[in-house]
Design a protein around this motif. Structure first.
Motif, PDB file in Angstrom:
ATOM      1  N   MET A   1       0.837  -1.202   0.000  1.00  0.00           N
ATOM      2  CA  MET A   1       0.000   0.000   0.000  1.00  0.00           C
ATOM      3  C   MET A   1       0.871   1.251   0.000  1.00  0.00           C
ATOM      4  SD  MET A   1      -3.008   0.933   2.627  1.00  0.00           S
ATOM      5  CE  MET A   1      -2.165   0.130   3.964  1.00  0.00           C
ATOM      6  N   LEU A   5       1.668   4.246  -2.690  1.00  0.00           N
ATOM      7  CA  LEU A   5       1.628   5.683  -2.353  1.00  0.00           C
ATOM      8  C   LEU A   5       2.898   6.367  -2.836  1.00  0.00           C
ATOM      9  CD1 LEU A   5       0.037   7.872  -0.871  1.00  0.00           C
ATOM     10  CD2 LEU A   5       1.311   7.295   1.176  1.00  0.00           C
ATOM     11  N   ALA A   8       2.846   6.726  -6.502  1.00  0.00           N
ATOM     12  CA  ALA A   8       1.948   7.832  -6.889  1.00  0.00           C
ATOM     13  C   ALA A   8       2.646   9.170  -6.705  1.00  0.00           C
ATOM     14  CB  ALA A   8       0.682   7.776  -6.050  1.00  0.00           C
ATOM     15  N   ILE A   9       3.339   9.322  -5.588  1.00  0.00           N
ATOM     16  CA  ILE A   9       4.028  10.600  -5.325  1.00  0.00           C
ATOM     17  C   ILE A   9       5.094  10.820  -6.385  1.00  0.00           C
ATOM     18  CG2 ILE A   9       5.548  11.806  -3.714  1.00  0.00           C
ATOM     19  CD1 ILE A   9       3.963  10.407  -1.445  1.00  0.00           C
ATOM     20  N   VAL A  12       3.523  11.907  -9.559  1.00  0.00           N
ATOM     21  CA  VAL A  12       3.096  13.315  -9.480  1.00  0.00           C
ATOM     22  C   VAL A  12       4.296  14.236  -9.634  1.00  0.00           C
ATOM     23  CG1 VAL A  12       2.170  15.056  -7.922  1.00  0.00           C
ATOM     24  CG2 VAL A  12       1.027  12.870  -8.143  1.00  0.00           C
ATOM     25  N   ALA A  19       5.726  19.005 -16.586  1.00  0.00           N
ATOM     26  CA  ALA A  19       4.886  20.155 -16.911  1.00  0.00           C
ATOM     27  C   ALA A  19       5.686  21.448 -16.853  1.00  0.00           C
ATOM     28  CB  ALA A  19       3.711  20.229 -15.944  1.00  0.00           C
ATOM     29  N   LEU A  20       6.572  21.544 -15.855  1.00  0.00           N
ATOM     30  CA  LEU A  20       7.378  22.764 -15.747  1.00  0.00           C
ATOM     31  C   LEU A  20       8.358  22.868 -16.904  1.00  0.00           C
ATOM     32  CD1 LEU A  20       8.093  22.983 -11.919  1.00  0.00           C
ATOM     33  CD2 LEU A  20       6.608  24.424 -13.289  1.00  0.00           C
ATOM     34  N   TYR A  23       7.459  24.491 -20.139  1.00  0.00           N
ATOM     35  CA  TYR A  23       7.564  25.938 -20.332  1.00  0.00           C
ATOM     36  C   TYR A  23       8.973  26.455 -20.071  1.00  0.00           C
ATOM     37  CZ  TYR A  23       2.586  25.423 -20.245  1.00  0.00           C
ATOM     38  OH  TYR A  23       1.316  25.029 -20.522  1.00  0.00           O
ATOM     39  N   ARG A 279      17.425  43.631 -42.026  1.00  0.00           N
ATOM     40  CA  ARG A 279      16.132  43.574 -41.343  1.00  0.00           C
ATOM     41  C   ARG A 279      15.121  42.770 -42.164  1.00  0.00           C
ATOM     42  NH1 ARG A 279      12.647  46.958 -42.196  1.00  0.00           N
ATOM     43  NH2 ARG A 279      13.988  48.760 -42.545  1.00  0.00           N
ATOM     44  N   HIS A 283      13.215  39.193 -41.263  1.00  0.00           N
ATOM     45  CA  HIS A 283      11.772  38.926 -41.372  1.00  0.00           C
ATOM     46  C   HIS A 283      11.520  37.665 -42.183  1.00  0.00           C
ATOM     47  CE1 HIS A 283      10.215  42.304 -39.310  1.00  0.00           C
ATOM     48  NE2 HIS A 283      10.684  43.220 -40.143  1.00  0.00           N
TER      49      HIS A 283
ATOM     50  N   ASP B 219       8.656  47.142 -37.870  1.00  0.00           N
ATOM     51  CA  ASP B 219       8.832  46.544 -39.196  1.00  0.00           C
ATOM     52  C   ASP B 219       8.324  47.529 -40.259  1.00  0.00           C
ATOM     53  OD1 ASP B 219       8.928  45.108 -41.468  1.00  0.00           O
ATOM     54  OD2 ASP B 219       7.535  43.529 -40.839  1.00  0.00           O
ATOM     55  N   ARG B 292       0.372  30.964 -17.761  1.00  0.00           N
ATOM     56  CA  ARG B 292       0.204  29.553 -18.116  1.00  0.00           C
ATOM     57  C   ARG B 292       1.011  28.668 -17.180  1.00  0.00           C
ATOM     58  NH1 ARG B 292       1.924  29.411 -24.003  1.00  0.00           N
ATOM     59  NH2 ARG B 292       1.605  27.183 -23.838  1.00  0.00           N
ATOM     60  N   ARG B 293       2.207  29.173 -16.833  1.00  0.00           N
ATOM     61  CA  ARG B 293       3.030  28.393 -15.897  1.00  0.00           C
ATOM     62  C   ARG B 293       2.318  28.262 -14.560  1.00  0.00           C
ATOM     63  NH1 ARG B 293       8.882  31.010 -17.187  1.00  0.00           N
ATOM     64  NH2 ARG B 293       9.485  29.594 -18.826  1.00  0.00           N
ATOM     65  N   ALA B 296      -0.469  25.882 -14.923  1.00  0.00           N
ATOM     66  CA  ALA B 296       0.024  24.503 -14.994  1.00  0.00           C
ATOM     67  C   ALA B 296       0.455  24.039 -13.615  1.00  0.00           C
ATOM     68  CB  ALA B 296       1.186  24.415 -15.972  1.00  0.00           C
ATOM     69  N   LEU B 297       1.144  24.942 -12.914  1.00  0.00           N
ATOM     70  CA  LEU B 297       1.620  24.595 -11.577  1.00  0.00           C
ATOM     71  C   LEU B 297       0.438  24.355 -10.655  1.00  0.00           C
ATOM     72  CD1 LEU B 297       4.321  24.389 -10.039  1.00  0.00           C
ATOM     73  CD2 LEU B 297       3.937  26.716  -9.259  1.00  0.00           C
ATOM     74  N   ALA B 304      -1.966  16.721  -7.838  1.00  0.00           N
ATOM     75  CA  ALA B 304      -1.142  16.006  -6.867  1.00  0.00           C
ATOM     76  C   ALA B 304      -1.881  15.876  -5.549  1.00  0.00           C
ATOM     77  CB  ALA B 304       0.164  16.741  -6.659  1.00  0.00           C
ATOM     78  N   ILE B 307      -4.663  13.343  -5.898  1.00  0.00           N
ATOM     79  CA  ILE B 307      -4.124  11.972  -5.947  1.00  0.00           C
ATOM     80  C   ILE B 307      -3.699  11.544  -4.546  1.00  0.00           C
ATOM     81  CG2 ILE B 307      -2.172  10.595  -6.768  1.00  0.00           C
ATOM     82  CD1 ILE B 307      -2.412  12.130  -9.414  1.00  0.00           C
ATOM     83  N   LEU B 308      -3.005  12.451  -3.865  1.00  0.00           N
ATOM     84  CA  LEU B 308      -2.563  12.120  -2.514  1.00  0.00           C
ATOM     85  C   LEU B 308      -3.767  11.897  -1.597  1.00  0.00           C
ATOM     86  CD1 LEU B 308       0.483  14.472  -2.006  1.00  0.00           C
ATOM     87  CD2 LEU B 308       0.484  12.011  -2.220  1.00  0.00           C
ATOM     88  N   PHE B 311      -5.117   8.512  -2.257  1.00  0.00           N
ATOM     89  CA  PHE B 311      -4.282   7.476  -1.645  1.00  0.00           C
ATOM     90  C   PHE B 311      -4.408   7.492  -0.133  1.00  0.00           C
ATOM     91  CE2 PHE B 311      -2.466   6.858  -5.731  1.00  0.00           C
ATOM     92  CZ  PHE B 311      -2.117   5.521  -5.709  1.00  0.00           C
ATOM     93  N   THR B 315      -5.692   4.549   2.104  1.00  0.00           N
ATOM     94  CA  THR B 315      -4.855   4.081   3.207  1.00  0.00           C
ATOM     95  C   THR B 315      -5.632   4.105   4.511  1.00  0.00           C
ATOM     96  OG1 THR B 315      -2.998   5.071   2.073  1.00  0.00           O
ATOM     97  CG2 THR B 315      -2.639   4.442   4.338  1.00  0.00           C
ATOM     98  N   ARG B 318      -8.214   1.452   4.608  1.00  0.00           N
ATOM     99  CA  ARG B 318      -7.631   0.151   4.867  1.00  0.00           C
ATOM    100  C   ARG B 318      -7.200   0.018   6.330  1.00  0.00           C
ATOM    101  NH1 ARG B 318      -4.078  -2.591   0.183  1.00  0.00           N
ATOM    102  NH2 ARG B 318      -4.167  -4.697   1.001  1.00  0.00           N
TER     103      ARG B 318
END
Lengths: 330, 705
Positions: A1, A5, A8-9, A12, A19-20, A23, A279, A283, B219, B292-293, B296-297, B304, B307-308, B311, B315, B318
């Motif tokens: 279990m 976990l 999963a972490i 993530v 994702a970072l 960009y 220039r 272009h 231009d 956008r960053r 996204a973050l 996250a 999801i945590l 879980f 847990t 259980r």
């Protein structure tokens, strides 16, 4: 279990980093190296090449890093220049930069045949519309764009300056090949108003100029007026020497002429023309279509007087005129 | 705990108990989503406002540089105008100088007070008299007559470059109107100014005139193309009279010439009455990269967190189930412990009492609630009277009847303890550690078994044997002496057959006497009355004497009995001579009995630093490995021994080992079937007091089980 976990972490965290990175600068593709074919017309138009190269640096094109210049010189006539350009195109080029009418025409014809989409940026091409290089100044409708020095537009003004500088001028001697680039029609009109006789001779090849100069009977009050076309460009040095030897004032078309010994010059600053062309090239390299970019006129014209030459050929120039000059060589 | 192992238990309760929990989880997830959404919205708005401010700042900068430049031109023109007004002559040189200094001026003219153009200097065109113009009807000249400077509308040259006509009134110091200067200013100087102002990587500032025509752009190609940008909402707003467009209205976005959707702001250049629009634009993907960053973050963090949360939920669910299962397991174990007929005392590693089952409470006469959580030391201090038996089993206070027995791997310990209170009883106390799967010590348990009844029975048995043996020994001795006298012929000569029968009876009687003696010894051992009287003795002479006493028997059996006397006399050691002699006699007797004729029995003494070892080695029938340990138990006889010597009692080796152990020594056997056996008696050189034989015997018993 707990293992699940932790997995999963980790997922993530990895996803987050991904994702970072999406960009981040890491995502940027490595810079592509660009090949630029350059057709020079030395030495008169070299300032346009220097200006081009320097300006390109400011746009981030660093030689050996992300840009390669493959430089050739124009041939003595169109077939030879076309052959050279065709050979240049055996390598993969991204754009061509041509200086002068001859290399530009050669580039236009060769690319039309071999690679119609290859952009051609030109600098120092007088009357590109009249010369049928482009459809209009607002847009070439083909793979060409560039900067015209507008010599045909300012030729009458040059004659006006010449008359003002040398009030005793009676005849302006001109051997022209291209009536469009020379602006001969306007010259004739202005000469008449100014009271100057335009002694003109149409020439076909550079040798014709030699013959013309050797056979022409010069009189006091005569001034040599160099026309802005290829044939005259090919004999610019000969005309300079002739002017100094015979002590006949010579009017050049650009700074290089005055610097080489012409009494005066009035025309576009070719270095700035080269910068403008850079220039446009930038272009195009960023995706613009050459046919959509208007043909540009020079951003700067300059009147230059060579006092050393004036002294050599025994000409006196009044201070009021000198005050008008952008640069005086002494 | 493995769920499979507890599958026999009732299913854990999951329904109603967990429902509020799920509601909580759902609520938490919704809260996380809501907080994230608010965070992302606020962050995006803040970023958008920030981007708008930056863009407007760039627009204002552009406005400033354009105003300054225009101001410079006007100043130069006004200076020239003042000069001309002072001189009063045709200003040929002044204008020539001006047009040279200011390359942006394409044309400059002098107009007299009637509006007629008297002088014109043109940068490109040769000007003849016929070209001179009458400005008297023009708006600019009309304003000049009102002593006002006029900046006219933008117009485009043949080359599509934007120009503007400026009128400057010529006025004497006394205010007399002399005419005007008019100039065409090429506005392309603004192109480079715009190129100097950077907005991000792809952003820019551009200028439109009051009709929406593009007049300045980094231009120039776009300007030369003669673009009208009224189709763009921000341009339309500015031209329509709005002073500022902050770009926050989604309608302000438009697609630029490169086809990219852009964020745009703008403000109006009101100075000089121009009403030009100064606009900024930047591709949205660049302008809101930070946004956008952040988004996204934010989304990543939200994902996250959820999801945590999932879980965590799984847990906890259980764990909850496990807790229920554990509770039941505990109840199950507790029930077993509660109902055990043995007493259980569990105590922690720091000796705090954790658990007592009812049997332990009964045996120790204490209540679990009274002592739970306290250590025996604390109990001794505060409740010594009430907790006496408990303190005794922990050894905190001494017990008179304590018998110690130890065995095992060092962790498990078994003791016997005689208690006087609450009633007289004997407890067998087994102390075992409670270990986690990794071997970590969790607690200890003392298992208390009331063995009072067994002890009584054992004692009664011993007493019975003792009495029976005593009662048997007297008649057996009488029979012995009677038979001896008859055999010796004291009552007349016997014929050979009579002698043989009587001898047989005599031998049988002897075995009976030995058996009785052995039984008495065993009885003494078990009762703890088998006492040893230690004295310094020469073991070598004892062995030699004993071996010598078996010479005849060995000869009769045709077995070689050899004593390998040590070259150097061995040390004198403390032993009970009589008992040790019994041991050697027993061992030599056994060796001779189980060694067929022609065999050999070697007896030897070996001396080490701390002990002497006497070994009796035979070439007899040997003992199977699996029977070797049982040799030393009471009445045990191996199958081989029964065949060869049916009359043995099976007590000799039991007694011998107890005697040797009583000397703190050891009796060990090594044997191989059909090859022979070696019995070794190892006795310590220095031992002042004998060991408790009862304890030793009990230890052996425990070891065997």
């Amino acid at each position: 279990m707990f293992r699940a976990l932790i997995i999963a972490i980790i997922m993530v965290v990895v996803g987050g980093i991904g994702a970072l990175l999406q960009y981040s600068p890491f995502r940027a593709n490595p810079p592509k190296t660009i090949n630029i074919g350059v057709v020079r017309t030395p030495p008169a138009l070299d300032p346009a090449w220097e200006g081009f190269r320097e300006k390109m640096k400011t746009f981030g094109y660093v030689e050996g890093k992300n840009v390669n210049y493959i430089v050739i010189e124009a041939g003595k006539d169109l077939p030879e220049t076309k052959a050279k350009v065709a050979e240049l195109l055996n390598k993969k080029m991204d754009i061509l930069y041509t200086m002068g009418v001859l290399p530009t025409r050669a580039a236009k014809e060769v690319t039309a045949e071999k690679d119609p989409n290859l952009p051609v940026i030109f600098g120092v091409v007088s009357d590109p519309v009249g010369g049928k290089l482009v459809a209009a100044l607002s847009g070439s409708e083909n793979n060409l764009t560039g900067v015209t020095p507008a010599n045909e537009l300012i030729s009458p003004k040059r004659l006006e300056f010449l008359k003002e500088m040398l009030p005793g001028m009676r005849r302006a001697i001109i051997a022209w090949n291209d009536p469009k680039t020379t602006g001969i029609a306007d010259l004739r009109k202005v000469a008449k108003i100014l009271g100057v006789t335009l002694s003109e001779k149409e020439v076909k090849v550079p040798d014709d100029i030699d013959k013309f100069l050797d056979s022409f009977a010069f009189l006091p009050g005569d001034v040599l007026f160099r026309a802005t076309d290829n044939v005259n460009a090919a004999r610019s040095q000969k005309m300079l020497k002739f002017s100094l030897d015979k002590k006949i004032p010579l009017s050049g078309t650009n700074a290089f002429d005055a610097e080489s010994g012409a009494l005066m010059s009035y025309g576009a600053n070719y270095r700035r023309v080269g910068e403008q062309a850079a220039r446009l090239a930038h272009h195009v390299l960023e995706g613009a279509k050459p046919g959509n970019l208007p043909i540009e006129l020079p951003e700067e014209f300059e009147l230059i007087v060579n006092l050393k030459t004036a002294e050599k050929i025994g000409v006196k120039i009044n201070s009021e005129f000198l005050a008008k000059a952008n640069r005086v060589i002494n | 705990m493995n769920e499979k192992n507890s599958s026999h238990l009732a299913s854990p309760k999951t329904g109603p108990a967990l429902r509020p929990f799920w509601i909580f989880v759902l609520g938490a997830a919704v809260t996380v989503l809501a907080v994230s959404a608010i965070f992302i919205y606020l962050a995006t708005q803040t970023i958008k406002t920030g981007v708008s401010s930056l863009h407007l700042e760039s627009a204002r900068r552009a406005e400033t540089v354009i105003s300054d430049s225009l101001g410079n031109f006007l100043e130069a023109l006004e200076r020239s105008a003042d000069e001309i007004a002072k001189r009063g002559a045709l200003p040929q040189n002044t204008l020539a100088s001006l047009i040279k200094e200011k390359p942006e001026l394409e044309r400059i003219s002098f107009i007299d007070k009637t509006g007629k153009e008297l002088l014109r200097l043109d940068r490109f065109t040769f000007v003849t008299e016929g070209l001179l113009f009458d400005f008297s009807e023009s708006e600019g000249f009309r304003k000049a007559t009102e002593h006002k400077v006029d900046l006219g509308a933008v117009f485009f040259s043949q080359r599509n470059e934007p120009l503007m006509t400026i009128f400057i009134p010529l006025t004497t110091l006394r205010g007399e109107f002399l005419g005007a200067l008019t100039a065409d200013l090429n506005l392309k100087f603004m192109w480079n100014l715009m190129a100097e102002i950077k907005i991000g990587k792809q952003g820019k500032v551009y200028v439109v005139d009051s009709k929406g025509n593009l007049i300045a752009d980094p231009d120039p190609s776009l300007v030369l193309r003669g673009e009208n940008l009224l189709g763009r909402i921000p341009v339309k707003k500015l031209v329509g009279g709005e002073i500022i467009v902050d770009g926050l209205d989604p309608d302000d976005e438009y697609k630029n010439f490169a086809g990219k959707k852009v964020f745009s702001t703008g403000n109006t250049l009101e100075q000089f009455g121009l009403f030009w629009g100064i606009l900024t634009e930047e591709p949205i993907e660049d302008a809101f990269l930070a946004s956008r960053r952040t988004m996204a973050l934010g989304m990543g963090l939200t994902a996250a967190t959820i999801i945590l949360l999932i879980f965590l939920t799984l847990t906890v669910r259980r764990l909850t189930r496990l807790t229920v299962t554990l509770e039941e397991e505990r109840a199950h174990s507790s029930s077993i412990v509660h109902n055990l007929t043995d007493g259980i005392v569990e105590y922690s590693t720091d000796s705090k009492i954790l658990l007592l089952n009812p049997e332990a409470e009964r045996l120790l006469d204490v209540k679990s609630n009274d002592i739970a959580g306290k250590s025996p030391t604390e109990l001794k201090r505060y409740f010594p009277q009430k907790t006496g038996p408990l303190l005794k089993i922990f050894g905190v206070i001494p017990s008179v009847g304590k018998i110690k027995s130890k065995y095992g791997d060092g962790r498990t310990r078994v003791e016997e303890l005689a208690l006087e209170e609450p009633t007289e009883k004997t407890l067998e106390i087994t102390t075992v550690p409670v270990l986690a799967s990794g071997g970590k010590l969790l607690s200890n348990i003392k298992i208390l078994r009331d063995v009072t009844r067994e002890k009584v029975i054992e004692r009664l048995k011993s007493e019975f044997i003792s009495i029976a043996a005593h009662q048997l020994r007297t008649p057996l001795s009488a029979i012995k002496w009677a038979l001896r006298l008859i055999l010796d012929g004291d009552f007349g000569a016997l014929n050979s057959q009579q002698h043989e029968y009587l001898q047989s009876g005599y031998d049988t009687n002897e075995r009976m006497i030995k058996l009785v003696n052995d039984l008495l010894d065993v009885s003494r051992i078990e009762e703890g009355r088998f006492e040893l009287a230690l004295q310094e003795e020469d073991l070598a002479s004892l062995v030699e004497t004993t071996v010598a006493s078996f010479k005849d028997i060995a000869a009769q059996k045709n077995v070689k009995l050899l004593f390998l006397k040590p070259k150097k006399p061995p040390a004198v050691i403390p032993i009970d001579r009589q008992k040790i002699e019994m041991v050697f006699q027993n061992l030599i007797e056994n060796a001779l009995a189980y060694t067929p004729g022609g065999g050999t029995v070697h007896v030897a003494i070996e001396e080490n630093d701390n002990s002497l070892t006497v070994s009796v080695r035979d070439t007899g029938i040997g003992i199977p490995h699996e029977e070797q340990e049982r040799l030393f138990t009471k009445f045990y006889r191996s199958a081989g021994a029964l065949k060869m010597q049916p009359g043995g009692s099976g007590l000799g080796l039991f007694i011998s080992r107890n005697i040797v152990v009583g000397h703190h020594g050891a009796l060990e056997v090594k044997s191989e079937v059909d090859k022979g056996s070696t019995f070794a008696v190892k006795l310590p050189k220095n031992r002042a007091s004998p060991a408790n034989l009862k304890e030793a015997e009990f230890g052996e018993f425990i070891k065997r089980i």
